[in-house]
Design a protein around this motif. Sequence first.
Motif, PDB file in Angstrom:
ATOM      1  N   ALA A  22       0.678  -1.312   0.010  1.00  0.00           N
ATOM      2  CA  ALA A  22      -0.225  -0.002  -0.027  1.00  0.00           C
ATOM      3  C   ALA A  22       0.939   1.563  -0.006  1.00  0.00           C
ATOM      4  N   CYS A  23       2.118   0.933   0.389  1.00  0.00           N
ATOM      5  CA  CYS A  23       3.103   2.331   0.541  1.00  0.00           C
ATOM      6  C   CYS A  23       3.605   2.446  -1.019  1.00  0.00           C
ATOM      7  N   CYS A  24       4.014   1.144  -1.498  1.00  0.00           N
ATOM      8  CA  CYS A  24       4.907   1.452  -2.899  1.00  0.00           C
ATOM      9  C   CYS A  24       4.249  -0.111  -3.653  1.00  0.00           C
ATOM     10  N   GLY A  31       9.007  -6.631  -0.410  1.00  0.00           N
ATOM     11  CA  GLY A  31       9.939  -7.541  -0.131  1.00  0.00           C
ATOM     12  C   GLY A  31      11.161  -7.214   0.671  1.00  0.00           C
ATOM     13  N   LYS A  32      11.906  -6.424   0.227  1.00  0.00           N
ATOM     14  CA  LYS A  32      13.160  -5.796   0.740  1.00  0.00           C
ATOM     15  C   LYS A  32      13.000  -5.065   1.986  1.00  0.00           C
ATOM     16  N   VAL A  33      11.850  -4.226   2.060  1.00  0.00           N
ATOM     17  CA  VAL A  33      11.874  -3.774   3.299  1.00  0.00           C
ATOM     18  C   VAL A  33      11.167  -4.426   4.226  1.00  0.00           C
ATOM     19  N   ALA A  34      10.578  -5.472   3.946  1.00  0.00           N
ATOM     20  CA  ALA A  34       9.876  -6.489   5.107  1.00  0.00           C
ATOM     21  C   ALA A  34      11.123  -7.568   5.488  1.00  0.00           C
ATOM     22  N   ALA A  35      11.876  -7.810   4.405  1.00  0.00           N
ATOM     23  CA  ALA A  35      13.067  -8.641   4.880  1.00  0.00           C
ATOM     24  C   ALA A  35      14.042  -7.967   5.679  1.00  0.00           C
ATOM     25  N   LEU A  36      14.480  -6.847   5.767  1.00  0.00           N
ATOM     26  CA  LEU A  36      15.457  -6.316   6.524  1.00  0.00           C
ATOM     27  C   LEU A  36      14.687  -5.744   7.975  1.00  0.00           C
ATOM     28  N   ARG A  37      13.724  -6.258   8.480  1.00  0.00           N
ATOM     29  CA  ARG A  37      13.214  -6.066   9.599  1.00  0.00           C
ATOM     30  C   ARG A  37      14.124  -6.943  10.685  1.00  0.00           C
ATOM     31  N   ALA A  51      15.567   4.050   0.029  1.00  0.00           N
ATOM     32  CA  ALA A  51      16.635   3.443  -0.711  1.00  0.00           C
ATOM     33  C   ALA A  51      16.105   2.342  -1.532  1.00  0.00           C
ATOM     34  N   ALA A  52      15.152   1.530  -0.931  1.00  0.00           N
ATOM     35  CA  ALA A  52      14.620   0.370  -1.838  1.00  0.00           C
ATOM     36  C   ALA A  52      13.909   0.911  -3.000  1.00  0.00           C
ATOM     37  N   VAL A  53      13.159   2.048  -2.995  1.00  0.00           N
ATOM     38  CA  VAL A  53      12.565   2.634  -4.069  1.00  0.00           C
ATOM     39  C   VAL A  53      13.805   2.928  -5.255  1.00  0.00           C
ATOM     40  N   ARG A  54      14.833   3.528  -4.840  1.00  0.00           N
ATOM     41  CA  ARG A  54      15.888   3.973  -5.658  1.00  0.00           C
ATOM     42  C   ARG A  54      16.743   2.917  -6.418  1.00  0.00           C
ATOM     43  N   GLU A  55      16.573   1.430  -5.652  1.00  0.00           N
ATOM     44  CA  GLU A  55      17.243   0.436  -6.227  1.00  0.00           C
ATOM     45  C   GLU A  55      16.275  -0.200  -7.158  1.00  0.00           C
ATOM     46  N   LEU A  56      14.997   0.080  -7.343  1.00  0.00           N
ATOM     47  CA  LEU A  56      14.333  -0.759  -8.335  1.00  0.00           C
ATOM     48  C   LEU A  56      14.630  -0.479  -9.681  1.00  0.00           C
ATOM     49  N   LEU A 150       8.473   8.752  -6.239  1.00  0.00           N
ATOM     50  CA  LEU A 150       7.823   7.424  -5.485  1.00  0.00           C
ATOM     51  C   LEU A 150       8.375   7.039  -4.094  1.00  0.00           C
ATOM     52  N   ALA A 151       9.655   7.562  -3.987  1.00  0.00           N
ATOM     53  CA  ALA A 151      10.447   7.389  -2.782  1.00  0.00           C
ATOM     54  C   ALA A 151       9.434   8.356  -1.686  1.00  0.00           C
ATOM     55  N   ALA A 152       9.376   9.398  -1.931  1.00  0.00           N
ATOM     56  CA  ALA A 152       8.566  10.367  -1.193  1.00  0.00           C
ATOM     57  C   ALA A 152       7.331   9.876  -0.690  1.00  0.00           C
ATOM     58  N   ILE A 153       6.357   9.641  -1.825  1.00  0.00           N
ATOM     59  CA  ILE A 153       5.107   8.720  -1.570  1.00  0.00           C
ATOM     60  C   ILE A 153       5.319   7.752  -0.846  1.00  0.00           C
ATOM     61  N   ALA A 154       6.231   6.711  -0.897  1.00  0.00           N
ATOM     62  CA  ALA A 154       6.315   5.558  -0.067  1.00  0.00           C
ATOM     63  C   ALA A 154       6.956   5.986   1.481  1.00  0.00           C
ATOM     64  N   ARG A 155       7.678   6.905   1.717  1.00  0.00           N
ATOM     65  CA  ARG A 155       8.045   7.147   2.903  1.00  0.00           C
ATOM     66  C   ARG A 155       6.684   7.920   3.671  1.00  0.00           C
ATOM     67  N   LEU A 156       6.246   8.754   2.886  1.00  0.00           N
ATOM     68  CA  LEU A 156       4.633   9.368   3.546  1.00  0.00           C
ATOM     69  C   LEU A 156       3.875   8.448   3.996  1.00  0.00           C
ATOM     70  N   ARG A 157       3.448   7.474   3.228  1.00  0.00           N
ATOM     71  CA  ARG A 157       2.640   6.365   3.267  1.00  0.00           C
ATOM     72  C   ARG A 157       3.056   5.318   4.428  1.00  0.00           C
TER      73      ARG A 157
END
Length: 168
Positions: A22-24, A31-37, A51-56, A150-157
């Motif tokens: 829902a964030c991106c 998968g990346k953001v969840a895996a790094l928890r 960073a995860a958005v910029r690496e897509l 996209l990164a700004a939206i993901a961070r906000l969401r």
Amino acid sequence: MPDTLTGFNARPPAEARAALLACCASPAFAGKVAALRPYDDLDRLLDTAGAAVRELDWEEVLEALRAHPRIGERAGGSDREASWSRQEQSGVTDELRAALAEGNRAYEERFGHVYLICATGLSGERMLARLRERLGNDERREREVVRAELAAIARLRLTKLLKEEEGA
């Protein structure tokens, strides 16, 4: 916020990935953001998301863009992402919708994907002005701008997601 972050860190992997979509809307991002928890603090989580958005790769960015309605169009549906999109675009008046529709067509013709902007806090006039400015970008520059938006939206969401969990 620690209780919210603790709750996010404790979610089963599939639940965390689903919430992150829902964030991106890129499975690679989720998968990346969840895996790094687990994350020690909100800033670390937000930095990781950016960073995860910029690496897509570009195809993954396009996949995420397909989940975004055109600026000026109301997102349909009752899911979290649609609700957030309607809030983010609340600065668009009916008078600007026609100009934005025309600008969206020109943008999509030029770049082949939806015009994306982090709309929160921007007036419809400002979104239209930015669209017109960005029509002058070359492909490489516009891809950089799209990733940043996209990164700004993901961070906000992601911040909204944690706040919603706090209230749950």
